[in-house]
Enzyme design. Structure first.
Site, PDB file in Angstrom:
ATOM      1  N   HIS A 267      37.092  39.320  34.155  1.00 48.11           N
ATOM      2  CA  HIS A 267      36.202  38.215  33.764  1.00 48.11           C
ATOM      3  C   HIS A 267      35.446  37.780  35.025  1.00 48.11           C
ATOM      4  CE1 HIS A 267      35.096  34.089  32.571  1.00 48.11           C
ATOM      5  NE2 HIS A 267      35.368  34.423  31.323  1.00 48.11           N
TER       6      HIS A 267
ATOM      7  N   ASP B 273      45.681  36.982  36.207  1.00 49.95           N
ATOM      8  CA  ASP B 273      44.898  36.112  35.321  1.00 49.95           C
ATOM      9  C   ASP B 273      45.512  36.177  33.921  1.00 49.95           C
ATOM     10  OD1 ASP B 273      43.109  35.070  33.506  1.00 49.95           O
ATOM     11  OD2 ASP B 273      41.417  36.331  34.113  1.00 49.95           O
TER      12      ASP B 273
ATOM     13  N   GLN C  56      44.523  35.320  28.658  1.00 49.30           N
ATOM     14  CA  GLN C  56      44.664  35.906  27.317  1.00 49.30           C
ATOM     15  C   GLN C  56      46.075  36.415  27.050  1.00 49.30           C
ATOM     16  OE1 GLN C  56      42.256  35.549  25.202  1.00 49.30           O
ATOM     17  NE2 GLN C  56      40.644  34.945  26.631  1.00 49.30           N
TER      18      GLN C  56
ATOM     19  N   LYS D  74      43.155  27.422  25.802  1.00 47.32           N
ATOM     20  CA  LYS D  74      43.377  28.675  25.079  1.00 47.32           C
ATOM     21  C   LYS D  74      44.793  28.777  24.519  1.00 47.32           C
ATOM     22  CE  LYS D  74      40.118  31.349  27.927  1.00 47.32           C
ATOM     23  NZ  LYS D  74      38.823  31.261  27.263  1.00 47.32           N
TER      24      LYS D  74
ATOM     25  N   CYS E  94      31.381  37.336  29.518  1.00 48.26           N
ATOM     26  CA  CYS E  94      31.577  37.086  30.949  1.00 48.26           C
ATOM     27  C   CYS E  94      32.250  38.270  31.637  1.00 48.26           C
ATOM     28  CB  CYS E  94      32.389  35.809  31.197  1.00 48.26           C
ATOM     29  SG  CYS E  94      31.566  34.346  30.592  1.00 48.26           S
TER      30      CYS E  94
END
Lengths: 150, 408
Positions: free
Chosen positions: B124, B201, B204, B227, B366
């Site tokens: 991202h 990261d 997700q 999220k 992104c």
């Protein structure tokens, strides 16, 4: 469904599928590249100016049906016009999409098919990007962005 | 799954009952932001109605109540991701701020001219641009590991690019644009063997499966509250204690200082407070605490099963649509389905789906370098959550079939 049918009119779908004047123009006198930083749409507009007349207009790039159709119709509609006529037409398209709701003026011709875009605010920038880019090219600027104007 | 009552779960999310363009909302943009259950909305509301005071500074009742609630949220988040201590949790605005904080700090205290920062082509922008800035500041260089056509880190290329100059490895746990899951433990082990510090990261991954930072052994882990069914404006940076101690301060101001003096200079508190200058998003942190409580109570075993079932239902039906191509179409992934349709731009797909009340994301997500890797301007992305239904998946498929016809 009717708003959707207004947006994706037959003429828009046709220009999307078979864009007119979609080509490079090595002999152009001015050109500009436009991009929409939000969605990544890119369009390059090339113009050959003879005195003050747009004797040829072409575009290339990647974008949605709305921006492709807008660009394709724009090339046909501005060819043979003077630079100030082309700018005036750009203003009429902008008014049609962003101004008070009114019947599209007769001068815009087939471009009236773009009027359905006004119901989809997120897509107005797609329709305007080729016109911003044309105006940038005529003004001698190399780049345009959907974030300018509007 | 025995006690899985989808309708009861859905009724926890007020927005799921709403209409869009005269149709029932079908929300399939969960990778952009998840919806919020009443439990979270009520926790935020209760804070402002009954607990609103500033933290760590008042002797009065409300200040203490707010401080306790804020500290409890930190404890909940630490448990949620398996952090050894709540002191390893820094509240930030979101994953983006978390990565910026780490990149900014490492540029000052760790990276030197000639060092390498190893990223991957599937990151991202938030895990690319802060490192480009850190490289500029420190004289280090960003190196990019390739990915496989199926959308996972190419371990061979990664290993080839990992070397004595590699001082930082930062990569995505599960891809926001594809849903593919990287072999994080293996990548982290390799990076550590090379002497690099590792940021993972987790934007997700945290919403979809149980993350345990102690098992993963990453040095830093970031995710965004919004999220994982929490509020916007709050996110989490986990850091190993030794790294949080080592990193210099980021923003400065109130609440993060030990003593401020014009004559003797200023001292700072220890982590996590040294990274939390000013009044933090107290309501956001409390809301996030309620969100992780909600996910824990729902249970990740059940969440994973429900999402797997949705994916098994929708993926084959999508593949049957002529001209539709799914990117990152592998077995093990989070329920993110990124696709293109021949001759139809993703934005047109997104607009038409929206007129049917179906929310998806269209564009480059992104992740422009990833789109360039596939040679496409963007994709349409349907991202599911445990509260989605197979009927909603069917509505997506039916609308896509209609789009196929419009553009035929």
């Amino acid at each position: 469904m009717s708003e959707l049918a207004d947006l994706y009119q037959e003429i828009i779908l046709d220009h999307n599928k078979r864009p007119r004047n979609y080509r490079e123009m090595p002999e152009c006198t001015c050109s500009a590249e436009g991009n929409n930083p939000l969605c990544g749409d890119e369009v390059k507009v090339s113009v050959r100016l003879d005195n003050d007349t747009l004797s040829d207009v072409a575009f290339q790039g990647q974008g949605c049906a709305i921006s492709r159709a807008s660009a394709s119709m724009m090339t046909g509609k501005t060819k043979g016009r003077t630079a100030s006529e082309a700018r005036a037409l750009s203003g009429q398209v902008r008014d049609m999409l962003l101004g008070p709701e009114a019947a599209p003026p007769p001068e815009v011709g087939d471009l009236a098919a773009l009027s359905g875009v006004r119901k989809f605010p997120a897509r107005i920038k797609c329709a305007m990007l080729p016109w911003h880019t044309l105006e940038a090219a005529l003004a001698g600027q190399a780049t345009a962005t959907s974030e300018s104007g509007d | 799954m025995a006690n899985w009552d989808l309708q009861a779960l859905r009724s926890d999310f007020p927005i799921l009952g709403s209409s869009v363009n005269g149709r029932p909302l079908v929300y399939l943009d969960n990778a952009a932001t998840s919806q919020k259950p009443s439990q979270v909305l009520e926790a935020v509301d209760r804070y402002y109605r009954e607990q609103n005071g500033n933290i760590h500074r008042g002797v009065h009742y409300l200040s203490q109540v707010a401080t306790d609630a804020y500290d409890r949220a930190r404890e909940k988040v630490a448990r949620f991701i398996g952090a050894p201590s709540p002191r390893d949790i820094v509240f930030v605005r979101g994953a983006t701020e978390g990565i910026n904080l780490v990149a900014h700090g490492l540029a000052k205290c760790w990276l030197k001219a000639g060092d390498e920062i190893l990223l991957t082509r599937m990151e991202h922008h938030a895990n690319i641009v802060p490192w480009q800035q850190a490289a500029e500041q420190s004289g280090a260089r960003v190196v990019v590991a390739d990915i496989t056509p199926s959308g996972e880190i190419d371990l061979e290329d990664f290993t080839r690019k990992l070397g004595p100059l590699t001082k930082v490895v930062s990569f995505v746990h599960a891809s926001n644009a594809l849903g593919t899951i990287n072999p994080a433990r293996e990548v982290i082990r390799l990076a550590h063997e090379a002497g690099a510090v590792v940021l993972l990261d987790g934007c997700q991954s945290a919403p979809h499966f149980r993350v345990d930072v102690s098992v993963l052994d990453c040095d830093f882990f970031v995710f965004s509250g919004h999220k994982v069914c929490g509020p916007t404006g709050i996110g989490v940076l986990y850091g190993k204690k030794e790294w949080l101690e080592r990193l210099p301060v980021y923003q400065t101001g109130g609440d993060m200082i030990g003593r401020v003096s014009f004559e003797q200079g200023t001292t700072f508190r220890e982590a996590p407070e040294k990274f939390e200058a000013g009044t933090p998003d107290i309501a956001g942190a409390i809301g996030l605490g309620a969100a992780v409580d909600y996910l824990d109570a729902t249970g990740f075993d059940a969440i994973e099963q429900a999402e797997q079932k949705l994916r098994d239902h929708v993926a084959p039906r999508l593949r049957e649509i002529p001209g539709l191509k799914i990117y990152g179409d592998v077995e093990a992934k989070v329920p993110v389905l990124s696709f293109t349709m021949d001759g139809i731009h993703p934005h047109d797909i997104g607009t038409i789906l929206d007129t049917d009340g179906i929310a998806v994301r269209a564009g480059h997500h992104c992740a422009q370098p990833l789109m360039k890797f596939y040679g496409i301007p963007g994709t349409a992305r349907a991202s599911f959550a445990f509260y989605n239904t197979t009927e909603e998946a069917d509505a997506l498929v039916a609308s896509l079939r209609k789009i196929s016809k419009i553009f035929a």
